[in-house]
Scaffold this active site. Structure first.
Site, mmCIF file in Angstrom:
data_model
loop_
_atom_site.group_PDB
_atom_site.id
_atom_site.type_symbol
_atom_site.label_atom_id
_atom_site.label_comp_id
_atom_site.label_asym_id
_atom_site.label_seq_id
_atom_site.Cartn_x
_atom_site.Cartn_y
_atom_site.Cartn_z
ATOM 1 N N ASP A 1 -5.451 -2.713 -3.038
ATOM 2 C CA ASP A 1 -4.673 -2.553 -1.906
ATOM 3 C C ASP A 1 -4.001 -3.927 -1.244
ATOM 4 O O ASP A 1 -4.873 -4.962 -1.191
ATOM 5 C CB ASP A 1 -5.223 -1.949 -0.636
ATOM 6 C CG ASP A 1 -4.089 -1.438 0.473
ATOM 7 O OD1 ASP A 1 -3.124 -2.172 0.805
ATOM 8 O OD2 ASP A 1 -4.120 -0.030 0.300
ATOM 9 N N SER B 1 1.038 -1.270 -0.025
ATOM 10 C CA SER B 1 0.272 0.046 0.007
ATOM 11 C C SER B 1 0.860 0.953 0.089
ATOM 12 O O SER B 1 1.639 1.364 -0.929
ATOM 13 C CB SER B 1 -0.836 0.082 1.243
ATOM 14 O OG SER B 1 -1.996 1.052 1.121
#
Length: 384
Positions: free
Chosen positions: A208, A47
């Site tokens: 993500d 991320s």
């Protein structure tokens, strides 16, 4: 003679919270001798941590300069550099999300509450991805990896760029794929579900990397790390709870959307990493119980030294102090769910891409790293 340890750096996800990681790296840079080589041959990020990881890897030939560049990058953050925070941008994206995503009206559009297209422009201007190749060629770097989640396959895919023959791996719902990293990989790894749109890589859409990442430390071990430094962004230090605090926590009121969202984000970004650290520590303890005449490595129990640096203060409380710095359109957008209230600041702590908040997290990270001067120096083999 035993081979020297290979140190891996794990940078977890967490949106704006990843500014804390930059502070920890700045503290480490202060502990190193002037002009010291990159102390992390293996760098793994997820991320927003993936952005930090790739920035660090691309400047690994000059570690101190790379940390300074990363610090300046976060200290000058503004929300509009990451997502559309103007009134037309916020209203248009919210309308598209409700109209198509919830009501099925109009043509197909990205399933996202926020428009993160400015982040692509920012990363293209900020990153020197050719630096990864230079760092690999100069042997200042062994491998760098980022993880994204495939929405069709349901797998956590770790894309890595390394030196020499590093075998891909296949485990339950997690695989390793060698590739030349690009801005699109970073956008995919940092696309928080529902908040940011999925990114297409090849034939699949990714989001993500923290989603369903059951073993966040594992990629570093696959890439050759024999010890790992984990920089977390939990922001919820374990402290004893007094009866007065307990009464305040259990108010009897129904949770707001922001409180629910904060727990979902914490579950995505924090819980798996903390569980993986606990499992690794248990396996290390078990390896020490094996009789000396039995080689633990054959049993898959070779001890892995792990050191964790995590925030010493709750990050949601810091975010609550800076909530008025959020652009007006985003502030109104987040006020309804309760994210601009102190009780819902957990969500805000992930989305507050503003310089003052990020700078405070950087300073907290630096302070926490220097508070662990002894442990870090011993872990990295520094004198004194």
């Amino acid at each position: 003679m035993a081979a020297p340890p290979v140190t891996g750096l794990i940078l977890s996800g967490g949106g704006a919270r990843a500014a804390y990681q930059v502070g920890v790296l700045a503290g480490i840079a202060e502990l190193l001798p002037v002009g010291a080589a990159n102390p992390f041959p293996v760098i793994v990020g997820t991320s927003a941590g993936a952005i930090n990881a790739v920035t660090l890897a691309s400047g690994a030939t000059h570690f101190g300069d790379s940390v300074q560049r990363l610090t300046r990058f976060w200290q000058h953050f503004r929300s509009h550099l990451v997502l559309r925070s103007d009134w037309p941008g916020v209203i248009r994206q919210a309308s598209r999300f409700i109209g198509h995503g919830l009501l099925g009206l109009g043509r197909q559009s990205p399933v996202a509450l926020l428009d993160s297209s400015p982040l692509r422009t920012l990363l293209r201007a900020h990153l020197d991805l050719d630096g990864i190749g230079r760092a690999l060629d100069s042997e200042q770097l062994r491998a760098v990896a980022i993880t994204a989640f495939g929405y069709q396959s349901g797998q956590a895919v770790t894309f890595y760029q390394g030196r020499g023959a590093i075998e891909p791996w296949l485990r339950h719902r997690r695989i390793g794929v060698p590739t030349a990293l690009s801005v699109e990989h970073l956008l995919a790894s940092s696309a928080i579900p529902l908040l940011f749109a999925p990114v297409r890589l090849g034939d699949e859409y990714y989001g993500d990397g923290a989603v369903r990442q059951s073993a966040p430390i594992s990629p570093a071990l696959h890439l050759g790390a024999s010890r790992v430094l984990v920089v977390g962004v939990s922001g919820n230090p374990q402290r004893p709870v007094s009866p007065v605090q307990r009464a305040r926590v259990f108010s009897g009121r129904q949770p707001s959307l922001a409180q629910i969202g904060a727990h979902l984000l914490n579950s995505t970004f924090i819980d798996s990493l903390e569980d993986d650290i606990e499992l690794l520590q248990r396996l290390n303890h078990l390896s020490h119980l094996i009789p000396s005449h039995v080689e633990g490595r054959r049993l898959g129990l070779a001890p892995i030294e792990v050191l964790v640096v995590a925030p010493s203060q709750p990050l949601d409380e810091i975010a609550a102090r800076h909530r008025r710095e959020l652009p007006a359109a985003l502030r109104l957008f987040l006020r309804g769910p309760g994210a601009t209230k102190t009780s819902g600041a957990g969500v805000l702590s992930y989305l507050l891409f503003e310089a003052s908040y990020c700078s405070e997290l950087i300073e907290l990270g630096r302070s926490d790293a220097l508070a662990k001067r002894r442990e870090l120096s011993q872990f990295l083999g520094l004198p004194g």
